[in-house]
Design a protein around this motif. Structure first.
Motif, short mmCIF file in Angstrom:
data_model
loop_
_atom_site.label_atom_id
_atom_site.label_comp_id
_atom_site.label_asym_id
_atom_site.label_seq_id
_atom_site.Cartn_x
_atom_site.Cartn_y
_atom_site.Cartn_z
N GLY A 40 0.79 -1.22 0.00
CA GLY A 40 0.00 0.00 0.00
C GLY A 40 0.82 1.26 0.00
N ALA A 41 2.11 1.17 0.33
CA ALA A 41 2.98 2.35 0.35
C ALA A 41 3.50 2.61 -1.07
CB ALA A 41 4.15 2.14 1.29
N ASP A 42 3.49 3.89 -1.50
CA ASP A 42 4.06 4.16 -2.82
C ASP A 42 5.57 4.25 -2.71
OD1 ASP A 42 4.92 6.87 -2.22
OD2 ASP A 42 2.84 7.53 -2.47
N ASP A 43 6.22 4.35 -3.85
CA ASP A 43 7.68 4.26 -3.88
C ASP A 43 8.37 5.35 -3.07
OD1 ASP A 43 7.57 2.01 -5.37
OD2 ASP A 43 8.09 2.95 -7.28
N ASP A 44 7.71 6.48 -2.91
CA ASP A 44 8.32 7.59 -2.18
C ASP A 44 7.89 7.64 -0.72
OD1 ASP A 44 9.71 8.56 -4.44
OD2 ASP A 44 7.87 9.53 -5.16
N SER A 45 7.16 6.63 -0.27
CA SER A 45 6.63 6.64 1.10
C SER A 45 6.97 5.37 1.85
CB SER A 45 5.10 6.84 1.08
OG SER A 45 4.76 8.05 0.46
N PRO A 46 8.23 5.19 2.21
CA PRO A 46 8.57 4.02 3.02
C PRO A 46 8.02 4.18 4.43
CG PRO A 46 10.43 5.50 2.90
CD PRO A 46 9.38 6.07 1.99
N GLU A 47 8.15 3.15 5.20
CA GLU A 47 7.71 3.18 6.60
C GLU A 47 8.48 4.26 7.36
OE1 GLU A 47 7.09 -0.46 9.54
OE2 GLU A 47 9.21 -0.04 9.21
N ARG A 48 7.80 4.86 8.34
CA ARG A 48 8.44 5.83 9.22
C ARG A 48 8.45 5.29 10.65
NH1 ARG A 48 8.84 11.22 6.91
NH2 ARG A 48 8.04 11.17 4.77
N ASP A 49 9.30 5.86 11.48
CA ASP A 49 9.48 5.34 12.83
C ASP A 49 8.18 5.35 13.65
OD1 ASP A 49 12.02 4.38 12.93
OD2 ASP A 49 12.91 6.13 13.88
N GLY A 50 7.37 6.40 13.48
CA GLY A 50 6.14 6.48 14.27
C GLY A 50 5.21 5.33 14.00
N GLU A 51 4.96 5.02 12.73
CA GLU A 51 4.05 3.93 12.40
C GLU A 51 4.68 2.57 12.70
OE1 GLU A 51 3.65 5.59 8.58
OE2 GLU A 51 4.71 3.96 7.55
N HIS A 52 6.00 2.50 12.55
CA HIS A 52 6.73 1.27 12.91
C HIS A 52 6.52 0.95 14.39
CE1 HIS A 52 10.17 -1.42 13.57
NE2 HIS A 52 10.63 -0.56 14.46
N SER A 53 6.67 1.94 15.24
CA SER A 53 6.50 1.72 16.69
C SER A 53 5.06 1.37 17.03
CB SER A 53 6.93 2.98 17.45
OG SER A 53 8.30 3.25 17.23
N PHE A 54 4.11 2.07 16.40
CA PHE A 54 2.69 1.79 16.63
C PHE A 54 2.35 0.35 16.24
CE2 PHE A 54 -1.54 1.49 14.65
CZ PHE A 54 -2.34 1.78 15.74
N GLN A 55 2.83 -0.07 15.08
CA GLN A 55 2.52 -1.42 14.61
C GLN A 55 3.11 -2.47 15.56
OE1 GLN A 55 4.44 -2.91 10.97
NE2 GLN A 55 2.42 -3.63 10.31
N ASN A 56 4.37 -2.29 15.96
CA ASN A 56 4.99 -3.27 16.85
C ASN A 56 4.33 -3.30 18.21
OD1 ASN A 56 7.56 -4.70 15.73
ND2 ASN A 56 7.61 -2.64 14.87
N ASP A 57 3.83 -2.16 18.67
CA ASP A 57 3.09 -2.10 19.93
C ASP A 57 1.86 -3.01 19.86
OD1 ASP A 57 1.71 -1.39 22.23
OD2 ASP A 57 1.84 0.76 21.90
N LEU A 58 1.05 -2.82 18.82
CA LEU A 58 -0.18 -3.62 18.70
C LEU A 58 0.13 -5.10 18.45
CD1 LEU A 58 -2.78 -1.52 16.66
CD2 LEU A 58 -2.82 -2.13 19.08
N VAL A 59 1.11 -5.38 17.62
CA VAL A 59 1.45 -6.78 17.33
C VAL A 59 1.95 -7.49 18.58
CG1 VAL A 59 2.95 -8.32 16.01
CG2 VAL A 59 1.87 -6.36 14.88
N ALA A 60 2.74 -6.80 19.38
CA ALA A 60 3.24 -7.39 20.63
C ALA A 60 2.09 -7.74 21.57
CB ALA A 60 4.21 -6.44 21.31
N LEU A 61 1.16 -6.81 21.72
CA LEU A 61 0.01 -7.06 22.59
C LEU A 61 -0.85 -8.18 22.04
CD1 LEU A 61 -0.97 -3.37 23.44
CD2 LEU A 61 0.30 -4.98 24.88
#
Length: 220
Positions: A40-61
């Motif tokens: 879903g991310a376009d070529d100029d929009s890689p993952e950013r730290d904020g969404e990375h942390s949010f995703q890992n938070d939810l996945v861990a829980l």
């Protein structure tokens, strides 16, 4: 007759000033680009730290509850939020170079010294105002409890899942082949046995689809 309220005291403006500064700090952190593309991310929009942390938070829980791991949910959540905070100062260092130059990354050789510098700066800026965050960051970096080791290993696994579900775009952009990628990930996911088991399953899928997901040659 109702008693007239006193004007807001001076400390209020100081609290607001601190809040503004903290929000600016979180914005600087969440804007940090990572060399990971996801479905879903376009070529100029890689993952950013904020969404990375949010995703890992939810996945861990999710995994803690789904698998009945019995880990402390608060520790999992706060470690997931703070684990990459030191990247706010100078940015992320990718495991492999981005061959197309879309996201310039820092050298991994100096990663530890950069993170120590940034952690010290975070402590100076927020140690007296938000000690819980600073203590959690030090606890995560010390890797002395199971929750911190779980988050350390999990973020490595989640990154691979994102790349797999995106059809290997990140593998092809960074130029890392299966052997290079596996050599990097394996010792890191071993930090927690459950994450290692999940990675071992995923690794089989990666190997089965190696020609589809990975470039023909690696970075070496």
């Amino acid at each position: 007759m109702a008693k007239r309220k006193e004007p807001l005291a001076a400390p209020y403006s100081e609290r607001l000033k601190d809040l503004m500064a903290f929000v600016a700090f979180t914005n600087k952190f969440r804007a940090v680009k990572r060399t990971i593309w996801f479905a879903g991310a376009d070529d100029d929009s890689p993952e950013r730290d904020g969404e990375h942390s949010f995703q890992n938070d939810l996945v861990a829980l999710y995994l803690n509850e789904r698998l009945g791991l019995g880990l402390n949910p608060f520790k999992l959540s706060i470690y997931a939020k703070v684990h990459d905070l030191p990247e706010y100062l100078k940015g992320d260092a990718s495991a492999f170079p981005d061959l197309l130059g879309h996201v310039p990354t820092l050298s991994r050789k100096d990663k530890e010294s950069r993170e120590k510098e940034a952690t010290a700066q975070i402590e100076r800026d927020w140690g007296s105002k938000f000690p819980t965050m600073v203590e959690a960051l030090h606890a995560y970096r010390s890797q002395k409890d199971e929750e911190s080791r779980f988050i350390y290993a999990l973020e490595k696994l989640v990154a691979v899942i994102n790349i797999y579900q995106d059809g290997g775009r990140t593998f092809k952009r960074t130029g890392a082949n299966f052997e290079e990628h596996n050599a990097y990930k394996t010792p890191r996911v071993r930090k927690h046995p459950v994450v290692k088991l999940l990675y071992d399953e995923l690794r089989k899928l990666l190997k089965e689809r190696e020609s589809e997901l990975f470039p023909v040659t690696g970075t070496k």
